[in-house]
Design an enzyme around this catalytic site. Structure first.
Site, short mmCIF file in Angstrom:
data_model
loop_
_atom_site.label_atom_id
_atom_site.label_comp_id
_atom_site.label_asym_id
_atom_site.label_seq_id
_atom_site.Cartn_x
_atom_site.Cartn_y
_atom_site.Cartn_z
N ARG A 86 43.92 36.90 34.94
CA ARG A 86 44.42 36.71 36.30
C ARG A 86 44.23 35.24 36.67
O ARG A 86 43.10 34.78 36.81
CB ARG A 86 43.63 37.63 37.24
CG ARG A 86 44.07 37.58 38.68
CD ARG A 86 43.20 38.50 39.54
NE ARG A 86 43.56 38.42 40.94
CZ ARG A 86 43.15 37.46 41.75
NH1 ARG A 86 42.35 36.52 41.32
NH2 ARG A 86 43.53 37.46 43.02
N LYS A 88 37.62 29.40 40.03
CA LYS A 88 36.50 29.89 40.83
C LYS A 88 35.33 28.91 40.88
O LYS A 88 35.24 27.98 40.08
CB LYS A 88 36.04 31.27 40.31
CG LYS A 88 36.98 32.38 40.80
CD LYS A 88 36.50 33.77 40.45
CE LYS A 88 37.50 34.80 41.02
NZ LYS A 88 37.18 36.17 40.58
C1 7PJ Z 1 39.59 38.90 41.26
C2 7PJ Z 1 40.50 39.81 41.79
C3 7PJ Z 1 39.03 39.14 39.97
C4 7PJ Z 1 40.37 41.14 39.90
C5 7PJ Z 1 40.17 38.23 43.21
C6 7PJ Z 1 39.90 34.74 43.60
C7 7PJ Z 1 39.27 35.85 44.36
N1 7PJ Z 1 40.90 40.92 41.12
N2 7PJ Z 1 40.86 39.37 43.02
N3 7PJ Z 1 39.46 40.28 39.34
N4 7PJ Z 1 39.40 37.90 42.16
N5 7PJ Z 1 40.73 42.22 39.21
O1 7PJ Z 1 40.96 34.86 43.00
O2 7PJ Z 1 39.26 33.64 43.59
O3 7PJ Z 1 38.18 38.41 39.44
S1 7PJ Z 1 40.29 37.30 44.68
#
Ligand code: 7PJ
Length: 277
Positions: free
Chosen positions: A256, A222
């Site tokens: 994640r 990010k």
């Molecule tokens: C997240 C997400 C996060 C959860 C995205 C990216 C943006 N779901 N979906 N937590 N970020 N739970 O991956 O840069 O931080 S999309």
């Protein structure tokens, strides 16, 4: 022991788990939509599973700041064939990164094991769809909406506000019939937060972990990593691993990430060190 059942597959959340990101968007955050055909999606899924991912997080809606919203039909068309194909071929928990009630309902029927909602079930009908699906839910904090979230970055206390929001969503879930032992919390790195807000939240991961819910952290590649390091998207792996290691030692348990193998190996060492007396 903190075992959670994800649509028939139980995971011990006292151990660290990696959630591999599978974007099926043509305009996703960092991999430019390079995995948007079904074959490529399945290939990437197989790779992430062989590298040790416990979850595959399938997302069809880009939440990149300023991304254009897509229709429900478009999201269904992107996500559902991928969920179905993964469940036919692999033994893995499929997480659906969605805020759309019909995507939740249909994904659950196709065997998805987790609803991952960056809007914490706030969209009309989402909380009832999730309750009906009966699956665990990851509730994430976002301030504002993807189109505008980086415009208004004012908090009195970011930790208190994010915690209060998540606990309010927990309460709403319980009212809707979703038991608290099905809930996972996520402070939402990068969703309506400045660099300092993100760093503060990460340094307070332990406060979220102490609330008694499993904590999921999504910070892979990010902007905040890029801002600290002055690094482009393809040069954010080591920074992502360091930040994830910090949150693991504060109690976070689901990570994640785009880069599964490095994180699985890092977490294996963290875990082995931690459990030795
Ligand atoms: C997240 C997400 C996060 C959860 C995205 C990216 C943006 N779901 N979906 N937590 N970020 N739970 O991956 O840069 O931080 S999309």
């Amino acid at each position: 022991m903190s075992v959670m059942n994800f649509g028939g597959r139980s995971l011990d959340l006292s151990l660290p788990h990696v959630m591999g990101i599978l974007n099926v968007t043509p305009d996703s955050f960092s991999d430019g939509g390079s995995y948007n055909s079904l074959d490529l999606a399945l290939q990437q899924t197989g790779k992430m599973i062989s590298e040790g991912a416990s979850f595959i997080d399938v997302g069809g809606e880009s939440t990149r700041p300023g991304a254009t919203p897509i229709s429900v039909q478009e999201e269904m068309d992107r996500v559902l064939p991928v969920v179905e194909a993964i469940k036919q071929r692999f033994d893995v928990v499929v997480s659906v990164d969605t805020s759309t009630p019909s995507v939740m309902t249909c994904s659950a029927r196709l065997g998805a094991g987790l609803i991952n909602d960056v809007r914490a079930l706030e969209r009309e009908g989402a909380i009832d769809a999730a309750a009906q699906a009966g699956l665990p839910v990851c509730l994430m904090h976002m301030k504002g909406s993807p189109g505008t979230m980086q415009n208004d970055l004012v908090y009195d206390s970011v930790v208190d506000e994010v915690a209060a929001y998540l606990m309010a969503r927990v309460a709403a879930c319980e009212v809707a019939g979703i038991h608290r032992d099905k809930l996972i919390l996520d402070p939402g790195v990068g969703f309506g937060k400045s660099l300092e807000h993100n760093l503060t939240l990460l340094n307070h991961t332990v406060d979220f972990a102490r609330k008694g819910f499993p904590v999921l952290i999504g910070l892979s590649r990010k902007t905040m990593i890029g801002d600290v390091l002055g690094a482009s998207v393809e040069n954010r792996l080591y920074g992502s691993m360091g930040a994830n290691a910090s949150t693991y030692s504060q109690g976070a348990r689901i990570f994640r990430v785009h880069d599964v193998k490095p994180h699985v190996e890092m977490l294996e060492l963290m875990y082995r060190i931690e459990r030795e007396s």
